[in-house]
Motif scaffolding. Structure first.
Motif, short mmCIF file in Angstrom:
data_model
loop_
_atom_site.label_atom_id
_atom_site.label_comp_id
_atom_site.label_asym_id
_atom_site.label_seq_id
_atom_site.Cartn_x
_atom_site.Cartn_y
_atom_site.Cartn_z
N ILE A 96 0.93 -1.08 -0.13
CA ILE A 96 -0.37 -0.17 0.22
C ILE A 96 1.09 1.04 0.27
N ALA A 100 0.74 4.11 -2.63
CA ALA A 100 0.61 5.59 -2.43
C ALA A 100 2.09 6.67 -3.09
N LYS A 104 0.45 7.55 -6.40
CA LYS A 104 0.06 8.61 -5.76
C LYS A 104 -1.56 7.36 -6.08
N PHE A 106 -3.85 6.21 -2.82
CA PHE A 106 -3.91 5.91 -1.80
C PHE A 106 -5.49 5.05 -1.19
#
Length: 136
Positions: A96, A100, A104, A106
């Motif tokens: 994860i 993120a 980009k 999330f």
């Protein structure tokens, strides 16, 4: 002879009541009663302490009890699964974080659910470690 019968016999030979043995093991008297009536099996940590308290080897206490053998094997494999699940959940958190930072994207819901499961597993793992250290 069944484990419960052996436990009761050896406890009586040592002159201990169920309550006294329960206090030494940090369990309830009902747990000792359940074990002596073969309605439950002590975990490995308790079996070791029982053998110490009753001044006998694990072999003397357990000889010929297939149910106990199966429980010991399942208990040890369950502990291994906690470690595996923790490693897996940490890998998901890293995954994860990678998405993120580099893409980009999330995934907050997925992160919260994963962190919840991770902390729950770590809590269980730590409690088991503390419990087993208290028995030693």
């Amino acid at each position: 002879m069944r484990l419960g019968e052996r436990l009761k016999e050896y406890r009586n030979q040592e002159g201990l009541s169920q309550e006294q043995l329960a206090e030494k093991l940090n369990v309830s008297r009902q747990a000792v009663t359940k074990w002596e009536n073969d309605k439950g099996i002590p975990d490995l940590d308790n079996l070791i302490v029982i053998s110490d308290e009753l001044n006998l080897s694990l072999d003397e206490l357990l000889k010929g009890n297939e149910n106990v053998k199966e429980k010991i094997i399942s208990d040890s494999s369950a502990k291994k699964w906690h470690i595996l699940v923790i490693v897996y959940l940490v890998a998901i958190v890293v995954y994860i974080a990678y998405f993120a930072i580099h893409h980009k994207i999330f995934m907050i819901g997925f992160l919260i659910a994963t962190l919840f499961m991770l902390f729950f597993e770590i809590r269980i793992f730590i409690k088991e470690k503390i419990y087993s250290q208290k028995k030693i």
